[in-house]
Design a protein around this motif. Structure first.
Motif, PDB file in Angstrom:
ATOM      1  N   PHE A   8      47.775  31.799  43.127  1.00  0.00           N
ATOM      2  CA  PHE A   8      47.550  32.070  41.714  1.00  0.00           C
ATOM      3  C   PHE A   8      48.657  31.483  40.842  1.00  0.00           C
ATOM      4  CE2 PHE A   8      45.853  35.836  44.067  1.00  0.00           C
ATOM      5  CZ  PHE A   8      44.521  35.483  43.966  1.00  0.00           C
ATOM      6  N   ALA A   9      49.686  30.933  41.443  1.00  0.00           N
ATOM      7  CA  ALA A   9      50.786  30.347  40.680  1.00  0.00           C
ATOM      8  C   ALA A   9      50.404  28.943  40.229  1.00  0.00           C
ATOM      9  CB  ALA A   9      52.049  30.305  41.530  1.00  0.00           C
ATOM     10  N   LYS A  10      50.838  28.596  39.029  1.00  0.00           N
ATOM     11  CA  LYS A  10      50.572  27.274  38.466  1.00  0.00           C
ATOM     12  C   LYS A  10      51.852  26.766  37.805  1.00  0.00           C
ATOM     13  CE  LYS A  10      46.712  26.843  36.163  1.00  0.00           C
ATOM     14  NZ  LYS A  10      45.627  27.082  35.165  1.00  0.00           N
ATOM     15  N   VAL A  11      51.878  25.505  37.486  1.00  0.00           N
ATOM     16  CA  VAL A  11      53.040  24.950  36.790  1.00  0.00           C
ATOM     17  C   VAL A  11      53.106  25.498  35.371  1.00  0.00           C
ATOM     18  CG1 VAL A  11      54.158  22.837  35.993  1.00  0.00           C
ATOM     19  CG2 VAL A  11      53.016  22.879  38.215  1.00  0.00           C
ATOM     20  N   TYR A  12      51.962  25.655  34.771  1.00  0.00           N
ATOM     21  CA  TYR A  12      51.906  26.260  33.441  1.00  0.00           C
ATOM     22  C   TYR A  12      50.572  26.987  33.278  1.00  0.00           C
ATOM     23  CZ  TYR A  12      49.264  21.968  32.368  1.00  0.00           C
ATOM     24  OH  TYR A  12      48.354  20.945  32.377  1.00  0.00           O
ATOM     25  N   TYR A  13      50.507  27.872  32.266  1.00  0.00           N
ATOM     26  CA  TYR A  13      49.347  28.740  32.064  1.00  0.00           C
ATOM     27  C   TYR A  13      48.973  28.769  30.589  1.00  0.00           C
ATOM     28  CZ  TYR A  13      51.494  30.595  36.362  1.00  0.00           C
ATOM     29  OH  TYR A  13      52.084  30.731  37.584  1.00  0.00           O
ATOM     30  N   ARG A  14      47.698  28.974  30.345  1.00  0.00           N
ATOM     31  CA  ARG A  14      47.294  29.396  29.004  1.00  0.00           C
ATOM     32  C   ARG A  14      47.672  30.877  28.868  1.00  0.00           C
ATOM     33  NH1 ARG A  14      41.228  28.529  28.183  1.00  0.00           N
ATOM     34  NH2 ARG A  14      41.129  28.811  30.443  1.00  0.00           N
ATOM     35  N   PRO A  15      47.907  31.376  27.680  1.00  0.00           N
ATOM     36  CA  PRO A  15      48.323  32.779  27.532  1.00  0.00           C
ATOM     37  C   PRO A  15      47.367  33.761  28.212  1.00  0.00           C
ATOM     38  CG  PRO A  15      48.675  31.627  25.472  1.00  0.00           C
ATOM     39  CD  PRO A  15      47.956  30.657  26.378  1.00  0.00           C
ATOM     40  N   ILE A  16      46.062  33.550  28.111  1.00  0.00           N
ATOM     41  CA  ILE A  16      45.127  34.473  28.735  1.00  0.00           C
ATOM     42  C   ILE A  16      45.217  34.392  30.258  1.00  0.00           C
ATOM     43  CG2 ILE A  16      43.225  32.810  28.669  1.00  0.00           C
ATOM     44  CD1 ILE A  16      43.083  36.685  28.347  1.00  0.00           C
ATOM     45  N   GLU A  17      45.489  33.199  30.804  1.00  0.00           N
ATOM     46  CA  GLU A  17      45.650  33.059  32.254  1.00  0.00           C
ATOM     47  C   GLU A  17      46.882  33.830  32.727  1.00  0.00           C
ATOM     48  OE1 GLU A  17      43.697  28.634  33.039  1.00  0.00           O
ATOM     49  OE2 GLU A  17      45.847  28.838  32.595  1.00  0.00           O
ATOM     50  N   ALA A  18      47.956  33.747  31.951  1.00  0.00           N
ATOM     51  CA  ALA A  18      49.165  34.503  32.296  1.00  0.00           C
ATOM     52  C   ALA A  18      48.898  36.002  32.213  1.00  0.00           C
ATOM     53  CB  ALA A  18      50.314  34.113  31.367  1.00  0.00           C
ATOM     54  N   ALA A  19      48.167  36.430  31.166  1.00  0.00           N
ATOM     55  CA  ALA A  19      47.874  37.849  31.008  1.00  0.00           C
ATOM     56  C   ALA A  19      47.010  38.368  32.145  1.00  0.00           C
ATOM     57  CB  ALA A  19      47.177  38.078  29.663  1.00  0.00           C
ATOM     58  N   ILE A  20      46.046  37.564  32.582  1.00  0.00           N
ATOM     59  CA  ILE A  20      45.200  37.957  33.725  1.00  0.00           C
ATOM     60  C   ILE A  20      46.054  38.182  34.962  1.00  0.00           C
ATOM     61  CG2 ILE A  20      43.458  37.085  35.343  1.00  0.00           C
ATOM     62  CD1 ILE A  20      42.106  35.716  32.912  1.00  0.00           C
ATOM     63  N   ARG A  21      46.983  37.302  35.220  1.00  0.00           N
ATOM     64  CA  ARG A  21      47.838  37.417  36.404  1.00  0.00           C
ATOM     65  C   ARG A  21      48.803  38.599  36.271  1.00  0.00           C
ATOM     66  NH1 ARG A  21      45.728  32.737  36.081  1.00  0.00           N
ATOM     67  NH2 ARG A  21      45.583  31.290  37.851  1.00  0.00           N
ATOM     68  N   LEU A  22      49.334  38.790  35.077  1.00  0.00           N
ATOM     69  CA  LEU A  22      50.240  39.924  34.872  1.00  0.00           C
ATOM     70  C   LEU A  22      49.513  41.258  34.979  1.00  0.00           C
ATOM     71  CD1 LEU A  22      52.411  38.569  31.901  1.00  0.00           C
ATOM     72  CD2 LEU A  22      53.086  38.797  34.290  1.00  0.00           C
ATOM     73  N   SER A  23      48.197  41.253  34.742  1.00  0.00           N
ATOM     74  CA  SER A  23      47.392  42.474  34.845  1.00  0.00           C
ATOM     75  C   SER A  23      46.788  42.646  36.230  1.00  0.00           C
ATOM     76  CB  SER A  23      46.264  42.434  33.808  1.00  0.00           C
ATOM     77  OG  SER A  23      46.768  42.274  32.507  1.00  0.00           O
ATOM     78  N   ASN A  24      47.097  41.701  37.129  1.00  0.00           N
ATOM     79  CA  ASN A  24      46.587  41.750  38.500  1.00  0.00           C
ATOM     80  C   ASN A  24      45.047  41.731  38.525  1.00  0.00           C
ATOM     81  OD1 ASN A  24      46.986  41.776  41.293  1.00  0.00           O
ATOM     82  ND2 ASN A  24      46.837  44.007  41.412  1.00  0.00           N
ATOM     83  N   LEU A  25      44.479  40.868  37.679  1.00  0.00           N
ATOM     84  CA  LEU A  25      43.021  40.746  37.588  1.00  0.00           C
ATOM     85  C   LEU A  25      42.548  39.361  38.053  1.00  0.00           C
ATOM     86  CD1 LEU A  25      42.461  42.504  34.121  1.00  0.00           C
ATOM     87  CD2 LEU A  25      41.965  43.433  36.394  1.00  0.00           C
TER      88      LEU A  25
END
Length: 243
Positions: A8-25
């Motif tokens: 699930f790690a990427k070099v960069y994220y869109r804000p919603i992609e980061a939020a999804i990962r931070l929410s464990n979704l």
């Protein structure tokens, strides 16, 4: 089977992609993106089951607006406020991690932090543990080498003792025979070290050491001809005569 978080790690994220990962979704990412249909932020009505997603998104945009979190486009950092409404707005992985460490140190999402760091160990602590492990490994190898050398020495000495025991004649003397020989030795010591009633020494030997030196000088190398052995038997001889 648990999916590795590095997927699930990427070099960069869109804000919603980061939020999804931070929410464990992660499992629902495609579903969430389809519902938003290009919108950068969800509304309270979009995902009532997942209030944490809205909170994480708001936290990210709050950090972007206040300059706490660097941003850019397509992974290229550019502090241009016009990008905050751009669908191509992105956040670099390293910047997201640094922001989490500074502002939310208690949160350790697995896509940003290694397993030891998720357990509360800092990079410095992990490095210290690795260095300590390496030092202990070196010490263990040194101790193992010393142990092997001592083990070989012990084996050599054991073989030497066995050889000496094989060469030593068995003690077949009876108690009477042993007492007889000890009395004779004691008598000879008396003759060599004693003195007449007037106090005149029988010989010039003033100590047991002088007698031992003489015997060793004439019979060195023979079985039992050593200072330690003679000290043992001289003492036993005197005790035998005194009994």
């Amino acid at each position: 089977m648990r999916t590795p978080s590095t997927l699930f790690a990427k070099v960069y994220y869109r804000p919603i992609e980061a939020a999804i990962r931070l929410s464990n979704l992660h499992r629902f990412e495609e579903q969430i993106l389809q519902r938003l249909n290009g919108r950068p932020r969800p509304t309270p009505d979009d995902f009532p089951r997942w209030p944490g997603l809205l909170l994480k998104t708001d936290q990210i945009f709050d950090a972007l607006l206040n300059g706490d979190l660097p941003y850019g486009k397509a992974g290229i950092t550019c502090a241009n406020p016009a990008l905050l409404d751009d669908p191509g707005l992105t956040i670099r992985h390293v910047d997201l991690r640094a922001w989490m460490e500074k502002f939310y140190p208690e949160d350790r999402p697995r896509f940003l932090f290694s397993p030891p760091e998720c357990r509360g160990l800092s990079r410095e602590a992990v490095k210290d543990l690795i260095n300590e492990h390496n030092n202990l490994t070196l010490r263990l190898n040194e101790c193992t080498s010393d142990y092997m050398a001592l083990k070989e020495q012990n084996a050599t000495l054991t073989r030497q003792v066995i050889d000496l025991q094989k060469k030593s004649p068995p003690d077949n003397l009876s108690d009477r025979g042993r007492s007889t020989l000890l009395n004779i030795i004691g008598g000879l010591l008396t003759a060599l070290r004693g003195s007449s009633p007037t106090g005149k020494p029988f010989t010039s030997y003033e100590s047991d050491s002088a007698i031992m030196d003489l015997i060793i000088a004439h019979h060195q190398g023979r079985l039992g001809i050593s200072e330690r052995t003679m000290q043992k038997y001289f003492a036993a001889a005197r005790r035998s005569l005194a009994a």
